[in-house]
Design a protein around this motif. Structure first.
Motif, PDB file in Angstrom:
ATOM      1  N   THR A 123       0.834  -1.190   0.000  1.00 22.53           N
ATOM      2  CA  THR A 123       0.000   0.000   0.000  1.00 22.53           C
ATOM      3  C   THR A 123       0.874   1.248   0.000  1.00 22.53           C
ATOM      4  O   THR A 123       1.667   1.460   0.917  1.00 22.53           O
ATOM      5  CB  THR A 123      -0.916   0.008   1.227  1.00 22.53           C
ATOM      6  OG1 THR A 123      -1.660  -1.213   1.259  1.00 22.53           O
ATOM      7  CG2 THR A 123      -1.877   1.188   1.173  1.00 22.53           C
ATOM      8  N   TYR A 164     -12.575  -9.365 -10.245  1.00 26.43           N
ATOM      9  CA  TYR A 164     -13.081  -8.949  -8.931  1.00 26.43           C
ATOM     10  C   TYR A 164     -13.586 -10.175  -8.188  1.00 26.43           C
ATOM     11  O   TYR A 164     -14.215 -11.067  -8.773  1.00 26.43           O
ATOM     12  CB  TYR A 164     -14.218  -7.940  -9.073  1.00 26.43           C
ATOM     13  CG  TYR A 164     -14.990  -7.716  -7.786  1.00 26.43           C
ATOM     14  CD1 TYR A 164     -14.498  -6.865  -6.793  1.00 26.43           C
ATOM     15  CD2 TYR A 164     -16.194  -8.379  -7.553  1.00 26.43           C
ATOM     16  CE1 TYR A 164     -15.194  -6.685  -5.619  1.00 26.43           C
ATOM     17  CE2 TYR A 164     -16.898  -8.196  -6.376  1.00 26.43           C
ATOM     18  CZ  TYR A 164     -16.393  -7.350  -5.408  1.00 26.43           C
ATOM     19  OH  TYR A 164     -17.087  -7.174  -4.232  1.00 26.43           O
ATOM     20  N   PHE A 198      -9.941  -9.468   2.904  1.00 28.90           N
ATOM     21  CA  PHE A 198      -8.654  -8.900   2.510  1.00 28.90           C
ATOM     22  C   PHE A 198      -7.662  -8.796   3.664  1.00 28.90           C
ATOM     23  O   PHE A 198      -6.505  -9.253   3.529  1.00 28.90           O
ATOM     24  CB  PHE A 198      -8.873  -7.532   1.867  1.00 28.90           C
ATOM     25  CG  PHE A 198      -7.605  -6.809   1.549  1.00 28.90           C
ATOM     26  CD1 PHE A 198      -6.858  -7.152   0.433  1.00 28.90           C
ATOM     27  CD2 PHE A 198      -7.146  -5.779   2.362  1.00 28.90           C
ATOM     28  CE1 PHE A 198      -5.675  -6.479   0.137  1.00 28.90           C
ATOM     29  CE2 PHE A 198      -5.965  -5.109   2.068  1.00 28.90           C
ATOM     30  CZ  PHE A 198      -5.226  -5.467   0.953  1.00 28.90           C
ATOM     31  N   HIS A 239      -6.289  -6.624  -3.766  1.00 28.24           N
ATOM     32  CA  HIS A 239      -6.572  -5.238  -3.404  1.00 28.24           C
ATOM     33  C   HIS A 239      -7.802  -5.202  -2.505  1.00 28.24           C
ATOM     34  O   HIS A 239      -8.703  -6.041  -2.625  1.00 28.24           O
ATOM     35  CB  HIS A 239      -6.799  -4.386  -4.661  1.00 28.24           C
ATOM     36  CG  HIS A 239      -5.706  -4.510  -5.671  1.00 28.24           C
ATOM     37  ND1 HIS A 239      -4.512  -3.819  -5.571  1.00 28.24           N
ATOM     38  CD2 HIS A 239      -5.615  -5.257  -6.807  1.00 28.24           C
ATOM     39  CE1 HIS A 239      -3.747  -4.126  -6.597  1.00 28.24           C
ATOM     40  NE2 HIS A 239      -4.392  -5.001  -7.364  1.00 28.24           N
ATOM     41  N   GLU A 240      -7.822  -4.233  -1.604  1.00 25.33           N
ATOM     42  CA  GLU A 240      -8.887  -4.190  -0.620  1.00 25.33           C
ATOM     43  C   GLU A 240     -10.260  -3.926  -1.226  1.00 25.33           C
ATOM     44  O   GLU A 240     -11.285  -4.162  -0.587  1.00 25.33           O
ATOM     45  CB  GLU A 240      -8.592  -3.131   0.448  1.00 25.33           C
ATOM     46  CG  GLU A 240      -8.519  -1.711  -0.068  1.00 25.33           C
ATOM     47  CD  GLU A 240      -8.238  -0.723   1.045  1.00 25.33           C
ATOM     48  OE1 GLU A 240      -8.299  -1.146   2.226  1.00 25.33           O
ATOM     49  OE2 GLU A 240      -7.937   0.450   0.753  1.00 25.33           O
ATOM     50  N   ASN A 241     -10.338  -3.462  -2.464  1.00 27.46           N
ATOM     51  CA  ASN A 241     -11.633  -3.281  -3.117  1.00 27.46           C
ATOM     52  C   ASN A 241     -12.104  -4.545  -3.827  1.00 27.46           C
ATOM     53  O   ASN A 241     -13.119  -4.524  -4.536  1.00 27.46           O
ATOM     54  CB  ASN A 241     -11.567  -2.124  -4.111  1.00 27.46           C
ATOM     55  CG  ASN A 241     -10.580  -2.378  -5.247  1.00 27.46           C
ATOM     56  OD1 ASN A 241      -9.847  -3.372  -5.236  1.00 27.46           O
ATOM     57  ND2 ASN A 241     -10.560  -1.473  -6.203  1.00 27.46           N
ATOM     58  N   GLU A 293     -10.372  -6.375  -6.126  1.00 27.29           N
ATOM     59  CA  GLU A 293      -9.682  -6.696  -7.374  1.00 27.29           C
ATOM     60  C   GLU A 293      -8.492  -7.620  -7.094  1.00 27.29           C
ATOM     61  O   GLU A 293      -7.906  -7.595  -6.013  1.00 27.29           O
ATOM     62  CB  GLU A 293      -9.215  -5.416  -8.060  1.00 27.29           C
ATOM     63  CG  GLU A 293     -10.350  -4.508  -8.507  1.00 27.29           C
ATOM     64  CD  GLU A 293      -9.844  -3.237  -9.156  1.00 27.29           C
ATOM     65  OE1 GLU A 293      -8.605  -3.044  -9.200  1.00 27.29           O
ATOM     66  OE2 GLU A 293     -10.674  -2.441  -9.619  1.00 27.29           O
ATOM     67  N   GLU A 329     -12.447  -9.041  -1.223  1.00 30.57           N
ATOM     68  CA  GLU A 329     -12.810  -7.780  -0.572  1.00 30.57           C
ATOM     69  C   GLU A 329     -13.229  -8.005   0.878  1.00 30.57           C
ATOM     70  O   GLU A 329     -12.884  -7.216   1.764  1.00 30.57           O
ATOM     71  CB  GLU A 329     -13.943  -7.114  -1.348  1.00 30.57           C
ATOM     72  CG  GLU A 329     -14.346  -5.757  -0.780  1.00 30.57           C
ATOM     73  CD  GLU A 329     -15.413  -5.081  -1.621  1.00 30.57           C
ATOM     74  OE1 GLU A 329     -15.676  -3.884  -1.397  1.00 30.57           O
ATOM     75  OE2 GLU A 329     -16.002  -5.749  -2.504  1.00 30.57           O
ATOM     76  N   ARG A 332      -4.767   5.636  -0.186  1.00 31.20           N
ATOM     77  CA  ARG A 332      -4.879   4.803  -1.369  1.00 31.20           C
ATOM     78  C   ARG A 332      -5.339   3.404  -0.983  1.00 31.20           C
ATOM     79  O   ARG A 332      -5.188   2.970   0.159  1.00 31.20           O
ATOM     80  CB  ARG A 332      -3.542   4.747  -2.094  1.00 31.20           C
ATOM     81  CG  ARG A 332      -3.035   6.113  -2.553  1.00 31.20           C
ATOM     82  CD  ARG A 332      -1.759   5.988  -3.345  1.00 31.20           C
ATOM     83  NE  ARG A 332      -1.262   7.283  -3.777  1.00 31.20           N
ATOM     84  CZ  ARG A 332      -0.184   7.455  -4.538  1.00 31.20           C
ATOM     85  NH1 ARG A 332       0.508   6.390  -4.938  1.00 31.20           N
ATOM     86  NH2 ARG A 332       0.205   8.667  -4.890  1.00 31.20           N
ATOM     87  N   LYS A 333      -5.901   2.683  -1.962  1.00 30.13           N
ATOM     88  CA  LYS A 333      -6.397   1.343  -1.672  1.00 30.13           C
ATOM     89  C   LYS A 333      -5.243   0.424  -1.293  1.00 30.13           C
ATOM     90  O   LYS A 333      -4.142   0.506  -1.847  1.00 30.13           O
ATOM     91  CB  LYS A 333      -7.144   0.777  -2.881  1.00 30.13           C
ATOM     92  CG  LYS A 333      -6.287   0.572  -4.124  1.00 30.13           C
ATOM     93  CD  LYS A 333      -7.102  -0.005  -5.256  1.00 30.13           C
ATOM     94  CE  LYS A 333      -6.232  -0.215  -6.505  1.00 30.13           C
ATOM     95  NZ  LYS A 333      -7.028  -0.773  -7.624  1.00 30.13           N
ATOM     96  N   GLY A 334      -5.513  -0.431  -0.324  1.00 35.51           N
ATOM     97  CA  GLY A 334      -4.496  -1.361   0.136  1.00 35.51           C
ATOM     98  C   GLY A 334      -4.228  -2.455  -0.879  1.00 35.51           C
ATOM     99  O   GLY A 334      -5.130  -2.929  -1.576  1.00 35.51           O
ATOM    100  N   THR A 335      -2.968  -2.868  -0.950  1.00 33.26           N
ATOM    101  CA  THR A 335      -2.553  -3.927  -1.875  1.00 33.26           C
ATOM    102  C   THR A 335      -1.617  -4.877  -1.149  1.00 33.26           C
ATOM    103  O   THR A 335      -0.714  -4.440  -0.429  1.00 33.26           O
ATOM    104  CB  THR A 335      -1.841  -3.361  -3.113  1.00 33.26           C
ATOM    105  OG1 THR A 335      -2.727  -2.481  -3.803  1.00 33.26           O
ATOM    106  CG2 THR A 335      -1.405  -4.470  -4.047  1.00 33.26           C
TER     107      THR A 335
END
Length: 219
Positions: free
Chosen positions: A66, A198, A206, A104-106, A108, A203, A76-79
């Motif tokens: 991230t 996705y 995560f 990714h936290e969304n 993806e 999500e 920013r979105k976590g990775t």
């Protein structure tokens, strides 16, 4: 003419003398159904067929990628990235290498790896073969032009790994499991694959996914 008439008279007398029993002896023509084989409609497998081996590997601990937020910008979105604990997976003459997974936290995700069937020795730095190594499995596979690779990926929560013996580590819950990824690889033609999309499970779980597992076989 008289002789032909006499034959017909003799035949009529014989039929009259025999009655219904004689008429019953005349052949009756009936249609016979075509015989069907008794082999069931399943894929045939000879008894001496050796099933294709299945190999698995766990990842190292997740790496958090991230990026830090810029001044005045929102977070920013976590990775999270996962790399396998071994550089390649080998099932006979089929190889899976350079495997890596990003969540990714969304929700993806990206899953990437390289696939080789009967790799050729050479100077390719990305080849699964070690420098100077030649493929020798003890099996006759050089005549196979292609194979179907089957790759499965799972994500585990709270999954510690026992150094040197990951197969003896305590069990961990699988919170993410992707559908099998199937694709064809030609002989001597490396294929770099990238699967993305996705996942609601990614999500949802995560922050809990510590490690991933890759399972590999071929058809």
């Amino acid at each position: 003419m008289a002789q032909r008439t006499w034959k017909w008279v003799c035949a009529a007398v014989c039929l009259a003398a025999g009655g219904p029993a004689a008429r019953a002896e005349w052949p009756k023509h009936t249609a016979k159904p075509k015989p069907l084989p008794g082999v069931p409609g399943y894929d045939y497998r000879p008894s001496d067929t050796r099933p294709a081996p299945t190999v698995t590997a766990l990842s190292l601990e997740k790496v958090i990628l991230t990026p830090a937020p810029l001044p005045g910008q929102p977070l920013r979105k976590g990775t999270q990235m996962y790399q396998l604990s071994q550089p390649r997976l080998q099932a006979d003459h089929c190889f899976l290498s350079r495997a890596a997974v990003a969540f990714h936290e969304n929700g993806e995700f990206q899953i990437s790896f390289r696939a080789d069937q009967n790799p050729l020795p050479g100077d390719d730095p990305r080849s699964p073969l070690r420098p100077g190594e030649r493929l020798d499995t003890g099996l006759q596979t050089t005549q196979l032009k292609r194979n179907t690779f089957v790759v499965k990926v799972r994500g585990y929560a709270g999954a510690p790994i026992a150094p040197g013996r990951p197969n003896l580590a305590p069990g961990a819950p699988a919170v993410v499991e992707f559908p099998p990824m199937e694709f064809v690889v030609q002989r001597g033609e490396p294929a770099s694959k990238l699967f993305s999309g996705y996942s609601a499970a990614v999500e949802k779980y995560f922050p809990l996914i510590d490690r991933i597992e890759v399972e590999f076989t071929y058809k």
